[in-house]
Design a protein around this motif. Structure first.
Motif, mmCIF file in Angstrom:
data_model
loop_
_atom_site.group_PDB
_atom_site.id
_atom_site.type_symbol
_atom_site.label_atom_id
_atom_site.label_comp_id
_atom_site.label_asym_id
_atom_site.label_seq_id
_atom_site.Cartn_x
_atom_site.Cartn_y
_atom_site.Cartn_z
ATOM 1 N N HIS A 1 -0.274 -33.321 39.687
ATOM 2 C CA HIS A 1 -0.535 -33.967 38.396
ATOM 3 C C HIS A 1 -0.262 -33.037 37.212
ATOM 4 O O HIS A 1 -0.573 -33.413 36.070
ATOM 5 C CB HIS A 1 -1.994 -34.444 38.338
ATOM 6 N N GLN B 1 -9.723 -29.918 36.175
ATOM 7 C CA GLN B 1 -9.451 -31.252 35.654
ATOM 8 C C GLN B 1 -9.457 -32.297 36.763
ATOM 9 O O GLN B 1 -9.922 -33.422 36.558
ATOM 10 C CB GLN B 1 -8.112 -31.260 34.919
ATOM 11 N N ALA C 1 -11.666 -35.580 36.997
ATOM 12 C CA ALA C 1 -11.047 -36.897 37.170
ATOM 13 C C ALA C 1 -11.667 -37.631 38.358
ATOM 14 O O ALA C 1 -11.831 -38.856 38.319
ATOM 15 C CB ALA C 1 -9.537 -36.741 37.356
ATOM 16 N N HIS D 1 -14.852 -39.088 37.169
ATOM 17 C CA HIS D 1 -14.674 -40.204 36.241
ATOM 18 C C HIS D 1 -14.419 -41.520 36.957
ATOM 19 O O HIS D 1 -14.769 -42.587 36.440
ATOM 20 C CB HIS D 1 -13.519 -39.914 35.271
ATOM 21 N N GLN D 2 -13.800 -41.455 38.143
ATOM 22 C CA GLN D 2 -13.509 -42.705 38.841
ATOM 23 C C GLN D 2 -14.679 -43.187 39.706
ATOM 24 O O GLN D 2 -14.614 -44.276 40.266
ATOM 25 C CB GLN D 2 -12.231 -42.568 39.684
ATOM 26 N N GLU E 1 -11.203 -28.720 25.216
ATOM 27 C CA GLU E 1 -10.223 -29.797 25.168
ATOM 28 C C GLU E 1 -9.664 -30.114 26.547
ATOM 29 O O GLU E 1 -9.437 -31.279 26.885
ATOM 30 C CB GLU E 1 -9.082 -29.435 24.214
ATOM 31 N N GLU F 1 -9.421 -33.769 28.389
ATOM 32 C CA GLU F 1 -8.127 -34.362 28.763
ATOM 33 C C GLU F 1 -8.116 -34.886 30.195
ATOM 34 O O GLU F 1 -7.250 -35.699 30.561
ATOM 35 C CB GLU F 1 -7.008 -33.335 28.570
ATOM 36 N N ARG G 1 -9.832 -37.046 31.363
ATOM 37 C CA ARG G 1 -10.003 -38.508 31.342
ATOM 38 C C ARG G 1 -8.679 -39.234 31.527
ATOM 39 O O ARG G 1 -8.656 -40.399 31.938
ATOM 40 C CB ARG G 1 -10.631 -38.957 30.021
ATOM 41 N N GLU G 2 -7.583 -38.557 31.200
ATOM 42 C CA GLU G 2 -6.265 -39.198 31.261
ATOM 43 C C GLU G 2 -5.650 -39.130 32.656
ATOM 44 O O GLU G 2 -4.596 -39.719 32.898
ATOM 45 C CB GLU G 2 -5.321 -38.539 30.251
ATOM 46 N N ILE G 3 -6.269 -38.403 33.569
ATOM 47 C CA ILE G 3 -5.734 -38.247 34.923
ATOM 48 C C ILE G 3 -6.252 -39.377 35.806
ATOM 49 O O ILE G 3 -7.461 -39.653 35.829
ATOM 50 C CB ILE G 3 -6.129 -36.882 35.507
ATOM 51 N N ASP G 4 -5.354 -40.016 36.517
ATOM 52 C CA ASP G 4 -5.715 -41.150 37.374
ATOM 53 C C ASP G 4 -5.350 -40.825 38.823
ATOM 54 O O ASP G 4 -4.238 -41.116 39.270
ATOM 55 C CB ASP G 4 -4.987 -42.407 36.905
#
Length: 265
Positions: free
Chosen positions: A198, A204, A208, A211-212, A228, A232, A234-237
């Motif tokens: 990624h 990170q 991530a 977050h899921q 920061e 960021e 949060r943008e990783i899926d």
């Protein structure tokens, strides 16, 4: 969940003085909207200064603090909560936790005092921290207030599946401290391999993964550029396969010694 707790939060354990203030200001201005502190962290005044200095509306910030174990006698809950509000420079916090169910904690004495603090309007919600399922059940029976959140050490090496499932069942958000394993995420080969795919860091990827997870909010600490970088994540899926790989690295390994943490935050 009836009240959404912003994801991620910004943890302040171990942050002190001017450095704490600068880190919280940086976090808020970067986009964090959830700040977590505690009486035991001895930095509520620094967090309060950051809330005053940051160019962010106070009403947009979800603010949480915790009553220290030694302050859990009923009269001390009320008195020290008032002192916390004074240090933070606010009329109320969004969430007030029982920090650890130890020391002066007596369920039939401490928990009605938490209800009283909420009735006075000094906190909008009540939370618990470092409980097990048995003690969560007991607390929920005694409290008049709903339990909004339960904060525990939680990360890929200590996934707390039982507590997370209990929270989902009872509409209690699990708030994960040490979510990047005290900076040790880069020691894990699985996290490192997924991070490479990624163009991210293992830290990170750990975030991530949090977050899921339904009903889980992570509160990483950070300073400098890490503030920061953590946001960021949060943008990783991560893919379902990657999530399954991370699910498989649970060691049930605690990084925080509960006995030491009661005194050291």
């Amino acid at each position: 969940m009836t009240t959404e707790i912003p994801q991620p939060g910004f943890g302040t354990s171990g942050h002190e003085g001017d450095d704490c203030t600068e880190n919280v200001v940086r976090a808020l201005e970067a986009g964090y909207r959830h700040v977590d502190t505690a009486q035991m962290y001895d930095n509520e005044d620094a967090v309060g200064e950051a809330l005053d200095r940051a160019e962010v509306d106070r009403d947009d910030v979800f603010l949480a603090t915790k009553v220290a174990p030694g302050n859990l006698a009923s009269e001390d809950v009320v008195e020290t909560t008032r002192e916390s509000l004074d240090r933070l420079g606010v009329d109320a916090v969004d969430l007030l936790y029982v920090h650890w169910p130890t020391d002066a904690y007596e369920p039939d004495d401490s928990l009605p005092a938490m209800d009283e603090v909420r009735d006075r309007g000094w906190t909008r919600h009540v939370g618990l921290s470092n409980f097990d399922v048995e003690h969560l059940e007991e607390a929920r029976e005694i409290l008049d207030s709903p339990v909004l959140a339960h904060q525990v050490e939680c990360h890929p090496w200590l996934q707390q599946d039982e507590l997370v499932a209990y929270g989902r069942e009872h509409d209690i958000t699990t708030v994960a401290y040490c979510p990047i394993m005290q900076g040790r995420a880069d020691e894990d080969e699985t996290l490192a391999e997924i991070a490479a795919a990624h163009d991210a860091t293992p830290h990170q990827i750990a975030l991530a993964w949090h977050h899921q997870r339904e009903g889980v909010v992570a509160i990483p600490k950070g300073s400098g550029e890490h503030v920061e970088a953590n946001l960021e994540a949060r943008e990783i899926d991560p893919s379902d396969e990657e999530v399954a790989r991370i699910d498989g690295i649970d060691r049930e390994e605690r990084l925080i010694d509960p006995d030491a943490a009661v005194w050291n935050g």
